[in-house]
Design a protein around this motif. Sequence first.
Motif, PDB file in Angstrom:
ATOM      1  N   UNK A  75       0.836  -1.211   0.000  1.00 43.05           N
ATOM      2  CA  UNK A  75       0.000   0.000   0.000  1.00 43.05           C
ATOM      3  C   UNK A  75       0.865   1.254   0.000  1.00 43.05           C
ATOM      4  N   UNK A  76       0.469   2.236  -0.772  1.00 43.48           N
ATOM      5  CA  UNK A  76       1.225   3.489  -0.843  1.00 43.48           C
ATOM      6  C   UNK A  76       1.187   4.274   0.457  1.00 43.48           C
ATOM      7  N   UNK A  77       0.233   3.956   1.326  1.00 44.58           N
ATOM      8  CA  UNK A  77       0.136   4.660   2.608  1.00 44.58           C
ATOM      9  C   UNK A  77       1.217   4.225   3.592  1.00 44.58           C
ATOM     10  N   UNK A  78       1.888   3.101   3.306  1.00 45.58           N
ATOM     11  CA  UNK A  78       2.975   2.652   4.180  1.00 45.58           C
ATOM     12  C   UNK A  78       4.203   3.513   3.920  1.00 45.58           C
ATOM     13  N   UNK A  79       4.855   3.931   4.991  1.00 40.95           N
ATOM     14  CA  UNK A  79       6.080   4.724   4.851  1.00 40.95           C
ATOM     15  C   UNK A  79       7.177   3.872   4.222  1.00 40.95           C
ATOM     16  N   UNK A  80       7.946   4.538   3.380  1.00 41.25           N
ATOM     17  CA  UNK A  80       9.108   3.899   2.763  1.00 41.25           C
ATOM     18  C   UNK A  80      10.357   4.431   3.457  1.00 41.25           C
ATOM     19  N   UNK A  81      11.268   3.519   3.766  1.00 46.52           N
ATOM     20  CA  UNK A  81      12.522   3.890   4.405  1.00 46.52           C
ATOM     21  C   UNK A  81      13.671   3.513   3.489  1.00 46.52           C
ATOM     22  N   UNK A  82      14.669   4.357   3.456  1.00 43.97           N
ATOM     23  CA  UNK A  82      15.876   4.094   2.676  1.00 43.97           C
ATOM     24  C   UNK A  82      16.852   3.343   3.571  1.00 43.97           C
ATOM     25  N   UNK A  99      12.533  -0.009   2.188  1.00 47.53           N
ATOM     26  CA  UNK A  99      11.867  -0.933   3.105  1.00 47.53           C
ATOM     27  C   UNK A  99      10.559  -0.300   3.546  1.00 47.53           C
ATOM     28  N   UNK A 100       9.487  -1.081   3.498  1.00 51.46           N
ATOM     29  CA  UNK A 100       8.186  -0.635   3.994  1.00 51.46           C
ATOM     30  C   UNK A 100       7.704  -1.669   5.001  1.00 51.46           C
ATOM     31  N   UNK A 101       7.080  -1.184   6.069  1.00 49.22           N
ATOM     32  CA  UNK A 101       6.589  -2.074   7.116  1.00 49.22           C
ATOM     33  C   UNK A 101       5.102  -1.828   7.318  1.00 49.22           C
ATOM     34  N   UNK A 103       2.367  -2.336   9.928  1.00 49.44           N
ATOM     35  CA  UNK A 103       2.151  -2.698  11.331  1.00 49.44           C
ATOM     36  C   UNK A 103       0.883  -3.528  11.552  1.00 49.44           C
ATOM     37  N   UNK A 104      -0.076  -3.440  10.638  1.00 54.40           N
ATOM     38  CA  UNK A 104      -1.313  -4.221  10.772  1.00 54.40           C
ATOM     39  C   UNK A 104      -1.080  -5.708  10.550  1.00 54.40           C
ATOM     40  N   UNK A 105      -0.198  -6.033   9.617  1.00 51.82           N
ATOM     41  CA  UNK A 105       0.062  -7.443   9.301  1.00 51.82           C
ATOM     42  C   UNK A 105       1.384  -7.938   9.891  1.00 51.82           C
ATOM     43  N   UNK A 106       2.258  -6.994  10.278  1.00 52.45           N
ATOM     44  CA  UNK A 106       3.580  -7.370  10.770  1.00 52.45           C
ATOM     45  C   UNK A 106       4.534  -7.756   9.653  1.00 52.45           C
ATOM     46  N   UNK A 107       4.174  -7.491   8.401  1.00 57.72           N
ATOM     47  CA  UNK A 107       5.018  -7.858   7.267  1.00 57.72           C
ATOM     48  C   UNK A 107       5.877  -6.693   6.820  1.00 57.72           C
ATOM     49  N   UNK A 108       7.073  -7.027   6.362  1.00 61.01           N
ATOM     50  CA  UNK A 108       7.975  -6.047   5.788  1.00 61.01           C
ATOM     51  C   UNK A 108       8.144  -6.314   4.305  1.00 61.01           C
ATOM     52  N   UNK A 109       8.478  -5.275   3.570  1.00 61.25           N
ATOM     53  CA  UNK A 109       8.661  -5.373   2.123  1.00 61.25           C
ATOM     54  C   UNK A 109       9.939  -4.655   1.733  1.00 61.25           C
ATOM     55  N   UNK A 110      10.619  -5.178   0.716  1.00 56.04           N
ATOM     56  CA  UNK A 110      11.882  -4.603   0.245  1.00 56.04           C
ATOM     57  C   UNK A 110      11.770  -4.345  -1.252  1.00 56.04           C
ATOM     58  N   UNK A 111      12.219  -3.161  -1.669  1.00 52.74           N
ATOM     59  CA  UNK A 111      12.237  -2.807  -3.089  1.00 52.74           C
ATOM     60  C   UNK A 111      13.670  -2.631  -3.540  1.00 52.74           C
ATOM     61  N   UNK A 145      14.150  -6.999  13.343  1.00 54.28           N
ATOM     62  CA  UNK A 145      15.205  -6.061  13.758  1.00 54.28           C
ATOM     63  C   UNK A 145      14.810  -4.628  13.385  1.00 54.28           C
ATOM     64  N   UNK A 146      14.436  -4.419  12.125  1.00 51.64           N
ATOM     65  CA  UNK A 146      14.220  -3.072  11.608  1.00 51.64           C
ATOM     66  C   UNK A 146      12.974  -2.388  12.162  1.00 51.64           C
TER      67      UNK A 146
END
Length: 162
Positions: A75-82, A99-101, A103-111, A145-146
Motif C-alpha cells: 500500500x502506498x500509505x505505508x512509509x518507505x525507508x531508505x 523498506x516498507x513495514x 504494522x497491521x500485518x507485521x510484514x515487511x517489504x523490500x524494493x 530487527x528493523x
Amino acid sequence: MKATCIAVFFLVCVPLLVMAKGPTLKITIKGPDLTSPVEIKEQRILEKFNVWAGAGVGTEGFIVDWEKGPVAEPRETLRRYEVSFHVMHQGPSSYVVSFAYDPETGKGYVYLPGTGEKFNQSNTFLIFRNVEGNWFSATKAWTEIAAPLIQRAKADGQAYSR
C-alpha cells in the motif's frame, strides 16, 4: 567437456567472487518521519544480513525472502525507508534499497531499485541480481530487527544505534 567446465566455474569461481566481497560495516535506515538515521553497527546483527547473498549468486540471504519471488507493491500509505548497507568493495560503497513495514500485518517489504532509478547503477555495480525493479517480502529476521528500531526512533525523536 563444456558442461564440466561450466560446472567447475560455478563450483569454484562463483563462491570465490562472493568471498572477495567485503563485510557489511554498517546499516543505516533513513525516513521522512525520522529526525536522524537509525544505525546498526553491532557485528552479530550485521553478519545476518549479507548483501552478497541471494538472487544473483544462487544462495539464500540478505533481507529478502527470495523463495517467495516478487510480490505486489505494498500500500502506498505505508512509509518507505531508505536502507543503506555500507560495505567494503574496492573502497567504501553502499547498497541501497527501500523498506516498507505494515504494522497491521507485521510484514515487511523490500524494493530493489530498477533501471533508471536512484541507486540502481551503484547497486548493480556491486551485485547484479537480475530482479531489480521489484518488491519482495522481507525476511522475518530483518523485519524483527528493523521495525522495532524504526518505531523506537519515531517515538523518541532520536536516532538509535544497535
